[in-house]
Design an enzyme around this catalytic site. Structure first.
Site, PDB file in Angstrom:
ATOM      1  N   TYR A  43     -32.631  42.344 -34.422  1.00 37.35           N
ATOM      2  CA  TYR A  43     -33.507  41.766 -33.402  1.00 37.35           C
ATOM      3  C   TYR A  43     -33.928  42.833 -32.396  1.00 37.35           C
ATOM      4  O   TYR A  43     -33.102  43.383 -31.665  1.00 37.35           O
ATOM      5  CB  TYR A  43     -32.837  40.583 -32.686  1.00 37.35           C
ATOM      6  CG  TYR A  43     -32.420  39.446 -33.608  1.00 37.35           C
ATOM      7  CD1 TYR A  43     -32.906  39.351 -34.917  1.00 37.35           C
ATOM      8  CD2 TYR A  43     -31.548  38.457 -33.188  1.00 37.35           C
ATOM      9  CE1 TYR A  43     -32.527  38.316 -35.765  1.00 37.35           C
ATOM     10  CE2 TYR A  43     -31.168  37.412 -34.038  1.00 37.35           C
ATOM     11  CZ  TYR A  43     -31.661  37.361 -35.327  1.00 37.35           C
ATOM     12  OH  TYR A  43     -31.278  36.340 -36.176  1.00 37.35           O
ATOM     13  N   ASN A 132     -27.795  33.292 -45.161  1.00 38.37           N
ATOM     14  CA  ASN A 132     -28.778  33.193 -46.250  1.00 38.37           C
ATOM     15  C   ASN A 132     -28.128  33.369 -47.623  1.00 38.37           C
ATOM     16  O   ASN A 132     -28.715  33.963 -48.529  1.00 38.37           O
ATOM     17  CB  ASN A 132     -29.899  34.223 -46.057  1.00 38.37           C
ATOM     18  CG  ASN A 132     -30.679  33.978 -44.778  1.00 38.37           C
ATOM     19  OD1 ASN A 132     -31.238  32.907 -44.584  1.00 38.37           O
ATOM     20  ND2 ASN A 132     -30.705  34.969 -43.885  1.00 38.37           N
ATOM     21  N   GLN A 154     -24.694  31.150 -42.298  1.00 37.68           N
ATOM     22  CA  GLN A 154     -25.794  30.770 -41.389  1.00 37.68           C
ATOM     23  C   GLN A 154     -27.075  30.659 -42.209  1.00 37.68           C
ATOM     24  O   GLN A 154     -27.486  31.619 -42.856  1.00 37.68           O
ATOM     25  CB  GLN A 154     -25.939  31.841 -40.302  1.00 37.68           C
ATOM     26  CG  GLN A 154     -26.940  31.434 -39.237  1.00 37.68           C
ATOM     27  CD  GLN A 154     -27.193  32.522 -38.202  1.00 37.68           C
ATOM     28  OE1 GLN A 154     -28.308  33.011 -38.089  1.00 37.68           O
ATOM     29  NE2 GLN A 154     -26.169  32.899 -37.466  1.00 37.68           N
ATOM     30  N   PRO A 184     -33.512  25.589 -36.045  1.00 37.89           N
ATOM     31  CA  PRO A 184     -33.304  24.141 -36.166  1.00 37.89           C
ATOM     32  C   PRO A 184     -34.528  23.309 -35.791  1.00 37.89           C
ATOM     33  O   PRO A 184     -34.594  22.131 -36.139  1.00 37.89           O
ATOM     34  CB  PRO A 184     -32.140  23.875 -35.198  1.00 37.89           C
ATOM     35  CG  PRO A 184     -32.199  24.998 -34.212  1.00 37.89           C
ATOM     36  CD  PRO A 184     -32.670  26.186 -34.984  1.00 37.89           C
ATOM     37  N   GLY A 186     -37.550  24.309 -36.768  1.00 41.55           N
ATOM     38  CA  GLY A 186     -38.496  24.539 -37.863  1.00 41.55           C
ATOM     39  C   GLY A 186     -39.904  24.836 -37.378  1.00 41.55           C
ATOM     40  O   GLY A 186     -40.862  24.327 -37.962  1.00 41.55           O
ATOM     41  N   LYS A 230     -32.884  28.727 -30.328  1.00 44.40           N
ATOM     42  CA  LYS A 230     -33.180  29.829 -29.399  1.00 44.40           C
ATOM     43  C   LYS A 230     -34.053  29.272 -28.274  1.00 44.40           C
ATOM     44  O   LYS A 230     -35.058  28.592 -28.529  1.00 44.40           O
ATOM     45  CB  LYS A 230     -33.894  30.958 -30.123  1.00 44.40           C
ATOM     46  CG  LYS A 230     -34.424  32.054 -29.222  1.00 44.40           C
ATOM     47  CD  LYS A 230     -35.906  31.899 -28.957  1.00 44.40           C
ATOM     48  CE  LYS A 230     -36.485  33.037 -28.117  1.00 44.40           C
ATOM     49  NZ  LYS A 230     -37.910  32.790 -27.818  1.00 44.40           N
ATOM     50  N   GLU A 239     -32.217  21.474 -21.742  1.00 40.36           N
ATOM     51  CA  GLU A 239     -32.522  20.338 -22.630  1.00 40.36           C
ATOM     52  C   GLU A 239     -31.671  20.406 -23.901  1.00 40.36           C
ATOM     53  O   GLU A 239     -31.046  19.415 -24.285  1.00 40.36           O
ATOM     54  CB  GLU A 239     -34.016  20.369 -22.999  1.00 40.36           C
ATOM     55  CG  GLU A 239     -34.398  19.247 -23.952  1.00 40.36           C
ATOM     56  CD  GLU A 239     -35.877  19.274 -24.345  1.00 40.36           C
ATOM     57  OE1 GLU A 239     -36.702  19.889 -23.634  1.00 40.36           O
ATOM     58  OE2 GLU A 239     -36.197  18.678 -25.380  1.00 40.36           O
ATOM     59  N   ASN A 240     -31.626  21.573 -24.521  1.00 37.90           N
ATOM     60  CA  ASN A 240     -30.911  21.685 -25.795  1.00 37.90           C
ATOM     61  C   ASN A 240     -29.419  21.385 -25.642  1.00 37.90           C
ATOM     62  O   ASN A 240     -28.804  20.794 -26.538  1.00 37.90           O
ATOM     63  CB  ASN A 240     -31.113  23.082 -26.399  1.00 37.90           C
ATOM     64  CG  ASN A 240     -32.583  23.349 -26.698  1.00 37.90           C
ATOM     65  OD1 ASN A 240     -33.391  22.420 -26.727  1.00 37.90           O
ATOM     66  ND2 ASN A 240     -32.933  24.612 -26.900  1.00 37.90           N
TER      67      ASN A 240
END
Ligand code: NAP
Length: 271
Positions: A43, A132, A154, A184, A186, A230, A239-240
Site C-alpha cells: 500500500y 487470496n 483474508q 466488504p 464491494g 477501510k 458508522e462502521n
C-alpha cells in the site's frame, strides 16, 4: 480478542489533509474498539505503513492488533525476513500481530511459511496468515507452519460476492482458520440496484442502523468471519464501528439471501 470489525488501510491518502484525517479515523476506530488494523507493504509502496505507524504511536501497543502483508514477489525465505523488518520499521513497532502472504506467488509456499514460522519464533509476529488463497492451498500453507496455527485467510467477501460460502468458508471452519473479509462494501455494488437497496434499507430502519452496518453485520454473522472496512474519514469509522453490536434476525438474513444469493460455486474471486 480480535474485534469483529477492523480497519482496512488500502488507498489511504498519503499526503495533506486527507492523510491527517485518515490518521484521526484510525485512532478514533481504535477508541471504538476497531483495534485490528490491516495494512500491507504494497500500500503506497510502504507509505501507508508509515501513516499507520504514526497514527498508532500514541496508543498502547498491547491494545492493538496490527496486521501487514508481504508481497508475493518478496516471499522467498530470506526476502520475507527482510521485508518483515522493513515493515516493522515503517510501522514503528517491534512486532506485528499478524503477518500475511498477500496472494499466492512465485516462491515455494513452504519457504514463505518457514520464514513466517521463524518470525513467530523470533517474536516478530504473533500469528501467520494468508490472503487470496483457495481452500486447498490454504490447508497446504497451514501444514508448513510446523505446529503454529494459520490464523486466517483474508479474502474478497461482500453481499454481491459470496463465492467463499461454498467451499472456502466451510474448509476454513473445519481447520480453525478465520476468514477476514476484504472490500466488504464491494465498491458500493450492493447499493446499486434500487430493489436490493430497498431491502437493505428496510432492515436498517428496523434496527435503527445504516445500510453499511447491515452489510457488515450480514458478512460477520458467522463467528468465523471478521471484516476490515477501510474508512479514511472519522464519521465513516464511527458508522462502521456500530456494526459490531448489530445482530440481524433470521428473517433479515433470509431477506438478504433472497436478493443477494451466492453465485454458483467457482474459483475464488479476487480484486
Ligand atoms: P471497502 O472497505 O469495501 O470500501 C472502502 C470505501 O468505502 C472507501 O471509499 C471509504 O470511504 C468508503 N466507506 C467506508 N466506510 C463508509 C461509510 N460508513 N459510509 C460511506 N462510505 C464509506 O474497500 P477496500 O478498501 O477495498 O477493502 C477494505 C480493506 O481490505 C482494504 O483497505 C485493505 O486493507 C484490505 N484489502 C485487502 C486485499 C487483499 O488482497 N488482501 C484487497 C483489497 C482490500 P472513505 O475512505 O472516504 O471513508
Amino acid at each position: 480478542m480480535l474485534p469483529v470489525i477492523g480497519q482496512g488501510t488500502w488507498n489511504m491518502p498519503e499526503s495533506g489533509a486527507g492523510r491527517k484525517e485518515a490518521q484521526r479515523a484510525i485512532a478514533r476506530g481504535v477508541e471504538l474498539g476497531m483495534t485490528h488494523i490491516d495494512t500491507a507493504e504494497m500500500y503506497g509502496a510502504g507509505r501507508v505503513e508509515e501513516l499507520v505507524g504514526e497514527a498508532i504511536r500514541p496508543i498502547a501497543r498491547e491494545k492493538l492488533f496490527v496486521a501487514t502483508k508481504v508481497l508475493p514477489s518478496n516471499a522467498s525465505y530470506r526476502e520475507t525476513l527482510a521485508a518483515a523488518e522493513r515493515s516493522l520499521r515503517r510501522l514503528g513497532t517491534d512486532y506485528v500481530d499478524l503477518y500475511l502472504l498477500h496472494w499466492p506467488g512465485p516462491h515455494p509456499l513452504q519457504e514463505t511459511m518457514r520464514a513466517f514460522r521463524r518470525l513467530i519464533d523470533d517474536g516478530k509476529t504473533r500469528f501467520a496468515g494468508v490472503s487470496n488463497f483457495e481452500a486447498g492451498e490454504m490447508i497446504e500453507a497451514a501444514s508448513y507452519l510446523e505446529g503454529a496455527p494459520l490464523a486466517c485467510n483474508q479474502v474478497l467477501y461482500h453481499l454481491c460476492e459470496r463465492t467463499i460460502e461454498h467451499e472456502l468458508l466451510p474448509a476454513a471452519k473445519r481447520h480453525g482458520i478465520a476468514i477476514v473479509a476484504y472490500t466488504p462494501f464491494g465498491r458500493g455494488a450492493f447499493l446499486r440496484s434500487a430493489r436490493r437497496r430497498r431491502i437493505v434499507e428496510t432492515i436498517a430502519e428496523k434496527h435503527g442502523a445504516t445500510v453499511r452496518q447491515v452489510a457488515l453485520a450480514f458478512l460477520t454473522r458467522d463467528p468465523a468471519v471478521f471484516a476490515i472496512p477501510k474508512a479514511g474519514r472519522v464519521e465513516h469509522v464511527e458508522e462502521n464501528s456500530g456494526a459490531a453490536q448489530l445482530r440481524l434476525d433470521p428473517e433479515d438474513l433470509a431477506a438478504i439471501d433472497a436478493v443477494f444469493p451466492p453465485a454458483a460455486p467457482g474459483p475464488l474471486a479476487t480484486l
